[in-house]
Write a protein that holds these residues in place. Structure first.
Motif, PDB file in Angstrom:
ATOM      1  N   ILE A 154       0.845  -1.196   0.000  1.00 53.49           N
ATOM      2  CA  ILE A 154       0.000   0.000   0.000  1.00 53.49           C
ATOM      3  C   ILE A 154       0.881   1.246   0.000  1.00 53.49           C
ATOM      4  N   ALA A 155       1.919   1.223   0.838  1.00 56.60           N
ATOM      5  CA  ALA A 155       2.837   2.367   0.913  1.00 56.60           C
ATOM      6  C   ALA A 155       3.498   2.623  -0.435  1.00 56.60           C
ATOM      7  N   LEU A 156       3.872   1.550  -1.146  1.00 57.68           N
ATOM      8  CA  LEU A 156       4.497   1.710  -2.465  1.00 57.68           C
ATOM      9  C   LEU A 156       3.522   2.306  -3.466  1.00 57.68           C
ATOM     10  N   ARG A 157       2.334   1.727  -3.563  1.00 60.56           N
ATOM     11  CA  ARG A 157       1.347   2.208  -4.554  1.00 60.56           C
ATOM     12  C   ARG A 157       0.972   3.662  -4.318  1.00 60.56           C
ATOM     13  N   GLU A 158       0.842   4.026  -3.051  1.00 56.95           N
ATOM     14  CA  GLU A 158       0.397   5.384  -2.711  1.00 56.95           C
ATOM     15  C   GLU A 158       1.565   6.324  -2.446  1.00 56.95           C
ATOM     16  N   GLN A 159       2.787   5.789  -2.529  1.00 59.14           N
ATOM     17  CA  GLN A 159       3.995   6.545  -2.168  1.00 59.14           C
ATOM     18  C   GLN A 159       3.802   7.214  -0.805  1.00 59.14           C
ATOM     19  N   ASN A 160       3.343   6.398   0.120  1.00 53.47           N
ATOM     20  CA  ASN A 160       3.008   6.864   1.469  1.00 53.47           C
ATOM     21  C   ASN A 160       4.211   6.641   2.389  1.00 53.47           C
ATOM     22  N   LYS A 167      11.602   0.413   2.885  1.00 55.84           N
ATOM     23  CA  LYS A 167      12.778   1.278   2.743  1.00 55.84           C
ATOM     24  C   LYS A 167      12.965   1.714   1.288  1.00 55.84           C
ATOM     25  N   CYS A 168      12.694   0.807   0.357  1.00 50.96           N
ATOM     26  CA  CYS A 168      12.767   1.166  -1.062  1.00 50.96           C
ATOM     27  C   CYS A 168      11.760   2.259  -1.392  1.00 50.96           C
ATOM     28  N   THR A 169      10.564   2.137  -0.816  1.00 51.03           N
ATOM     29  CA  THR A 169       9.527   3.151  -1.038  1.00 51.03           C
ATOM     30  C   THR A 169       9.986   4.513  -0.533  1.00 51.03           C
ATOM     31  N   ILE A 170      10.646   4.521   0.609  1.00 47.21           N
ATOM     32  CA  ILE A 170      11.151   5.792   1.151  1.00 47.21           C
ATOM     33  C   ILE A 170      12.250   6.351   0.251  1.00 47.21           C
ATOM     34  N   ARG A 171      13.088   5.489  -0.294  1.00 48.68           N
ATOM     35  CA  ARG A 171      14.148   5.962  -1.189  1.00 48.68           C
ATOM     36  C   ARG A 171      13.573   6.528  -2.489  1.00 48.68           C
ATOM     37  N   ILE A 172      12.496   5.947  -2.967  1.00 41.50           N
ATOM     38  CA  ILE A 172      11.835   6.482  -4.165  1.00 41.50           C
ATOM     39  C   ILE A 172      11.228   7.846  -3.853  1.00 41.50           C
ATOM     40  N   PRO A 207       2.257  -5.134  -7.678  1.00 44.32           N
ATOM     41  CA  PRO A 207       1.208  -5.562  -6.739  1.00 44.32           C
ATOM     42  C   PRO A 207       0.573  -6.895  -7.106  1.00 44.32           C
ATOM     43  N   LYS A 208       0.514  -7.211  -8.408  1.00 46.86           N
ATOM     44  CA  LYS A 208      -0.008  -8.528  -8.803  1.00 46.86           C
ATOM     45  C   LYS A 208       0.890  -9.640  -8.271  1.00 46.86           C
ATOM     46  N   ILE A 255      14.316   2.905 -10.716  1.00 40.66           N
ATOM     47  CA  ILE A 255      14.247   1.591 -11.368  1.00 40.66           C
ATOM     48  C   ILE A 255      14.957   0.542 -10.518  1.00 40.66           C
ATOM     49  N   THR A 256      16.092   0.930  -9.952  1.00 40.83           N
ATOM     50  CA  THR A 256      16.828   0.005  -9.089  1.00 40.83           C
ATOM     51  C   THR A 256      16.011  -0.379  -7.866  1.00 40.83           C
ATOM     52  N   GLN A 257      15.351   0.612  -7.265  1.00 45.34           N
ATOM     53  CA  GLN A 257      14.530   0.325  -6.082  1.00 45.34           C
ATOM     54  C   GLN A 257      13.360  -0.596  -6.427  1.00 45.34           C
ATOM     55  N   LEU A 258      12.752  -0.385  -7.584  1.00 45.23           N
ATOM     56  CA  LEU A 258      11.657  -1.259  -8.015  1.00 45.23           C
ATOM     57  C   LEU A 258      12.162  -2.679  -8.267  1.00 45.23           C
TER      58      LEU A 258
END
Length: 222
Positions: free
Chosen positions: A38-44, A108-113, A126-127, A186-189
């Motif tokens: 959820i955090a990744l999709r919403e960049q939360n 942590k990847c989400t925070i880096r993005i 997400p799939k 891209i690296t974080q993803l």
């Protein structure tokens, strides 16, 4: 005879307490994985930090399980099926703790993005996450019910996760050649895809442990 029954009752209660702790730990790890997606999709960023901060409880429960296992083996000297139940709980707790760590890695990847515009819609990742989350739920059920059939089915699903991981990495590498300035994102993803693939591997490890518990044999599903 009465004393032996009392000892057995106490032992069964301790085994059940061990199992319940592990089931709660698995539930926490699953929630952490859900929240990390959820955090990744919403960049939360706030939710991502909640996932990171919550990992301490999963680690605490892992330590509690380790201590319970040591006490059970030392005080009860279990054999046969009882010993397999204890060993299985210990092995599964290790995999669940790692799944919690992988949820933290995703956060942590989400925070880096950060709030940088996403290079592509977050749809395929997400799939992949939904599949490994379902694997974890099935592993949870297989362990709770001691169901070897459910455990065996997880290996086939993991093969699908491995294929999706390969597809995602190839696509991200292509994007890297087209948009090299977005290499950090891209690296974080790519790291997130790798973490999800590893969740699948740890869930398959859990299936192997459940098969050991129910059949008394070692299986290699990965």
């Amino acid at each position: 005879m009465r004393e032996m029954k009392s000892v057995r009752k106490t032992f069964d209660q301790e085994l059940q307490a061990l199992k319940q702790t592990l089931l709660r730990m698995t539930d926490l790890a699953g929630r952490a994985l859900d929240d990390s997606m959820i955090a990744l999709r919403e960049q939360n960023q706030l939710l991502a930090q909640v996932v990171i901060d919550g990992d301490g409880e999963i680690n605490r429960m892992d330590e509690e399980i380790n201590n319970r296992v040591i006490q059970l083996i030392a005080h009860q000297q279990p054999v046969a099926t009882d010993l397999r139940r204890i060993i299985t709980a210990l092995k599964i707790s290790t995999d669940v703790e790692r799944i919690g760590d992988l949820a933290v890695n995703i956060a942590k990847c989400t925070i880096r993005i950060g709030t940088e515009p996403l290079i592509k819609p977050i749809v395929d990742i997400p799939k992949m996450a939904a599949i490994v989350q379902e694997m974890l739920r099935h592993a949870f059920e297989a362990y709770d019910l001691e169901n070897p059939k459910l455990a065996l089915e997880l290996a086939e699903v993991d093969d699908r996760v491995d294929r999706m991981y390969g597809e995602q990495i190839r696509e991200l590498m292509q994007l890297m050649t087209v948009t090299p300035r977005r290499i950090n994102q891209i690296t974080q993803l790519a790291f997130i895809c790798r973490d999800l693939e590893r969740v699948g591997d740890h869930t398959t490890n859990m299936a192997e442990s459940i098969l050991y518990l129910t059949k008394g044999e070692h299986y290699h599903l990965n």
